[in-house]
Motif scaffolding. Structure first.
Motif, mmCIF file in Angstrom:
data_model
loop_
_atom_site.group_PDB
_atom_site.id
_atom_site.type_symbol
_atom_site.label_atom_id
_atom_site.label_comp_id
_atom_site.label_asym_id
_atom_site.label_seq_id
_atom_site.Cartn_x
_atom_site.Cartn_y
_atom_site.Cartn_z
ATOM 1 N N ALA A 163 0.839 -1.207 0.000
ATOM 2 C CA ALA A 163 0.000 0.000 0.000
ATOM 3 C C ALA A 163 0.869 1.250 0.000
ATOM 4 O O ALA A 163 1.805 1.377 0.789
ATOM 5 N N ILE A 164 0.553 2.178 -0.893
ATOM 6 C CA ILE A 164 1.265 3.458 -0.966
ATOM 7 C C ILE A 164 0.299 4.576 -0.588
ATOM 8 O O ILE A 164 -0.621 4.901 -1.344
ATOM 9 N N PHE A 165 0.484 5.121 0.590
ATOM 10 C CA PHE A 165 -0.332 6.222 1.082
ATOM 11 C C PHE A 165 0.099 7.501 0.386
ATOM 12 O O PHE A 165 1.291 7.787 0.289
ATOM 13 N N MET A 166 -0.878 8.298 -0.073
ATOM 14 C CA MET A 166 -0.586 9.505 -0.841
ATOM 15 C C MET A 166 -1.047 10.747 -0.068
ATOM 16 O O MET A 166 -2.111 11.319 -0.350
ATOM 17 N N PRO A 167 -0.277 11.188 0.923
ATOM 18 C CA PRO A 167 -0.693 12.357 1.720
ATOM 19 C C PRO A 167 -0.777 13.643 0.911
ATOM 20 O O PRO A 167 -1.517 14.555 1.279
ATOM 21 N N ARG A 168 -0.030 13.741 -0.170
ATOM 22 C CA ARG A 168 -0.101 14.951 -0.994
ATOM 23 C C ARG A 168 -1.484 15.124 -1.613
ATOM 24 O O ARG A 168 -1.929 16.254 -1.863
ATOM 25 N N TYR A 169 -2.161 14.022 -1.880
ATOM 26 C CA TYR A 169 -3.526 14.120 -2.403
ATOM 27 C C TYR A 169 -4.454 14.727 -1.361
ATOM 28 O O TYR A 169 -5.319 15.556 -1.681
ATOM 29 N N ILE A 170 -4.291 14.306 -0.117
ATOM 30 C CA ILE A 170 -5.123 14.857 0.959
ATOM 31 C C ILE A 170 -4.872 16.359 1.077
ATOM 32 O O ILE A 170 -5.809 17.154 1.217
ATOM 33 N N GLN A 171 -3.606 16.743 1.006
ATOM 34 C CA GLN A 171 -3.267 18.167 1.079
ATOM 35 C C GLN A 171 -3.909 18.940 -0.066
ATOM 36 O O GLN A 171 -4.429 20.042 0.111
ATOM 37 N N ARG A 172 -3.879 18.348 -1.251
ATOM 38 C CA ARG A 172 -4.470 19.018 -2.409
ATOM 39 C C ARG A 172 -5.978 19.173 -2.224
ATOM 40 O O ARG A 172 -6.542 20.229 -2.535
ATOM 41 N N CYS A 173 -6.638 18.138 -1.707
ATOM 42 C CA CYS A 173 -8.083 18.214 -1.487
ATOM 43 C C CYS A 173 -8.429 19.297 -0.472
ATOM 44 O O CYS A 173 -9.433 19.996 -0.596
ATOM 45 N N LEU A 174 -7.602 19.418 0.560
ATOM 46 C CA LEU A 174 -7.882 20.386 1.620
ATOM 47 C C LEU A 174 -7.568 21.815 1.219
ATOM 48 O O LEU A 174 -8.297 22.755 1.570
ATOM 49 N N ASN A 175 -6.488 22.003 0.479
ATOM 50 C CA ASN A 175 -5.986 23.351 0.244
ATOM 51 C C ASN A 175 -6.071 23.850 -1.191
ATOM 52 O O ASN A 175 -6.100 25.057 -1.418
ATOM 53 N N ASP A 176 -6.085 22.942 -2.136
ATOM 54 C CA ASP A 176 -5.940 23.360 -3.528
ATOM 55 C C ASP A 176 -7.082 22.895 -4.421
ATOM 56 O O ASP A 176 -6.900 22.728 -5.622
ATOM 57 N N ALA A 177 -8.252 22.673 -3.828
ATOM 58 C CA ALA A 177 -9.347 22.090 -4.611
ATOM 59 C C ALA A 177 -9.702 22.947 -5.818
ATOM 60 O O ALA A 177 -9.967 22.432 -6.907
ATOM 61 N N MET A 178 -9.694 24.257 -5.659
ATOM 62 C CA MET A 178 -10.085 25.133 -6.757
ATOM 63 C C MET A 178 -9.011 25.220 -7.834
ATOM 64 O O MET A 178 -9.290 25.574 -8.975
ATOM 65 N N LYS A 179 -7.781 24.888 -7.484
ATOM 66 C CA LYS A 179 -6.675 24.990 -8.434
ATOM 67 C C LYS A 179 -6.380 23.664 -9.125
ATOM 68 O O LYS A 179 -5.723 23.628 -10.143
ATOM 69 N N SER A 180 -6.852 22.571 -8.522
ATOM 70 C CA SER A 180 -6.476 21.249 -9.010
ATOM 71 C C SER A 180 -7.166 20.914 -10.327
ATOM 72 O O SER A 180 -8.351 21.160 -10.505
ATOM 73 N N GLY A 181 -6.395 20.309 -11.221
ATOM 74 C CA GLY A 181 -6.978 19.850 -12.472
ATOM 75 C C GLY A 181 -7.452 18.418 -12.387
ATOM 76 O O GLY A 181 -8.050 17.898 -13.321
ATOM 77 N N VAL A 182 -7.155 17.729 -11.293
ATOM 78 C CA VAL A 182 -7.592 16.338 -11.113
ATOM 79 C C VAL A 182 -8.422 16.287 -9.842
ATOM 80 O O VAL A 182 -7.974 16.645 -8.766
ATOM 81 N N SER A 183 -9.661 15.834 -9.960
ATOM 82 C CA SER A 183 -10.595 15.907 -8.851
ATOM 83 C C SER A 183 -10.771 14.594 -8.108
ATOM 84 O O SER A 183 -11.254 14.590 -6.985
ATOM 85 N N THR A 184 -10.413 13.484 -8.717
ATOM 86 C CA THR A 184 -10.578 12.193 -8.055
ATOM 87 C C THR A 184 -9.217 11.590 -7.730
ATOM 88 O O THR A 184 -8.203 11.936 -8.347
ATOM 89 N N PHE A 185 -9.227 10.670 -6.785
ATOM 90 C CA PHE A 185 -7.968 10.043 -6.388
ATOM 91 C C PHE A 185 -7.363 9.247 -7.533
ATOM 92 O O PHE A 185 -6.156 9.302 -7.774
ATOM 93 N N ALA A 186 -8.192 8.497 -8.249
ATOM 94 C CA ALA A 186 -7.674 7.694 -9.367
ATOM 95 C C ALA A 186 -7.040 8.582 -10.431
ATOM 96 O O ALA A 186 -6.001 8.243 -11.002
ATOM 97 N N ALA A 187 -7.656 9.744 -10.693
ATOM 98 C CA ALA A 187 -7.088 10.672 -11.673
ATOM 99 C C ALA A 187 -5.771 11.243 -11.165
ATOM 100 O O ALA A 187 -4.825 11.440 -11.939
ATOM 101 N N TYR A 188 -5.694 11.509 -9.864
ATOM 102 C CA TYR A 188 -4.455 12.011 -9.279
ATOM 103 C C TYR A 188 -3.324 11.005 -9.465
ATOM 104 O O TYR A 188 -2.206 11.367 -9.847
ATOM 105 N N VAL A 189 -3.609 9.736 -9.220
ATOM 106 C CA VAL A 189 -2.589 8.692 -9.358
ATOM 107 C C VAL A 189 -2.148 8.551 -10.805
ATOM 108 O O VAL A 189 -0.992 8.233 -11.085
ATOM 109 N N ARG A 190 -3.048 8.824 -11.738
ATOM 110 C CA ARG A 190 -2.678 8.759 -13.158
ATOM 111 C C ARG A 190 -1.829 9.944 -13.597
ATOM 112 O O ARG A 190 -1.285 9.936 -14.706
ATOM 113 N N SER A 191 -1.715 10.961 -12.755
ATOM 114 C CA SER A 191 -0.845 12.093 -13.056
ATOM 115 C C SER A 191 0.569 11.723 -12.612
ATOM 116 O O SER A 191 0.937 11.873 -11.444
ATOM 117 N N ILE A 192 1.368 11.204 -13.533
ATOM 118 C CA ILE A 192 2.677 10.653 -13.182
ATOM 119 C C ILE A 192 3.595 11.737 -12.612
ATOM 120 O O ILE A 192 4.393 11.472 -11.714
#
Length: 215
Positions: A163-192
């Motif tokens: 299991a690979i925990f992705m804390p940066r995704y949580i940070q993005r959801c909390l702080n950068d939701a309006m700026k993010s181009g990827v809204s779902t976790f699966a899409a975030y993981v596909r952003s290499i």
């Protein structure tokens, strides 16, 4: 361009060329990694996606499924925005794949049959996304009888080595939701480019335990 990969290591990269890497992925992640690293595509599981249960069946018994004929369950209908569906196996072993990157089933089947012959059974990496942080899914994934594997998750599962925990995704959801181009976790993981901030991709694909960059 590949030399600009974060923490690029020439030896680790040539390892993936000399023993061609097969990536089994539940979605388009594998294809994106192949293109990102300029690696030859040695897997049929690109340009399609599985539901979680069927993907676990596939990777747990991939030799069986690679010997099955890909059958058409539903043809593409562009006027209904309907993608083609393919299946492998019968009865309780039947699994379905969403062939969302092909214009028709015949094109998808041609690519599947061509690429399944390239599978290197001596160098397989398995990837899955666990969007909901489901502990049962993480446990089932951990039991896959393949050594090199990773399940990306927004929840920490220290008891699961894959299991690979992705804390940066949580940070993005909390702080950068309006700026993010990827809204779902699966899409975030596909952003290499994004996940490369958390993992050393070459170490991960080579099966090295010290691939994590986030603490």
């Amino acid at each position: 361009k590949v030399f600009n990969t974060p923490y690029f290591d020439f030896i680790l990269y040539t390892n993936l060329l000399e023993s061609p890497l097969t990536i089994f992925s539940d979605d388009c992640w594998g294809g994106l990694v192949y293109h990102y690293l300029y690696l030859p595509i040695n897997s049929p599981t690109v340009n399609l996606w599985f539901n979680k249960s069927d993907f676990l069946k596939f990777v747990s018994d991939y030799r069986f499924y690679l010997n099955c004929e890909l059958k058409c369950e539903r043809e593409t209908d562009i006027f209904r925005c309907q993608i083609a569906l393919g299946s492998l196996g019968e009865g309780d072993k039947k699994i379905t794949m969403m062939l969302n990157h092909h214009a028709c089933f015949a094109d998808a089947a041609a690519d599947w049959n061509k690429r399944k012959d390239r599978v290197n059974k001596n160098n397989i990496f398995v990837k899955m996304s666990n969007e909901t942080g489901d502990p049962d899914l993480a446990r089932r994934f951990e039991q896959i009888p393949l050594e090199k594997k990773a399940i990306f998750t927004p929840t920490s599962f220290p008891q699961c080595s894959s299991a690979i925990f992705m804390p940066r995704y949580i940070q993005r959801c909390l702080n950068d939701a309006m700026k993010s181009g990827v809204s779902t976790f699966a899409a975030y993981v596909r952003s290499i480019n994004e996940i490369s901030k958390s993992v050393d991709l070459l170490k991960l694909l080579n099966g090295m335990p010290d691939f994590r960059r986030d603490s």
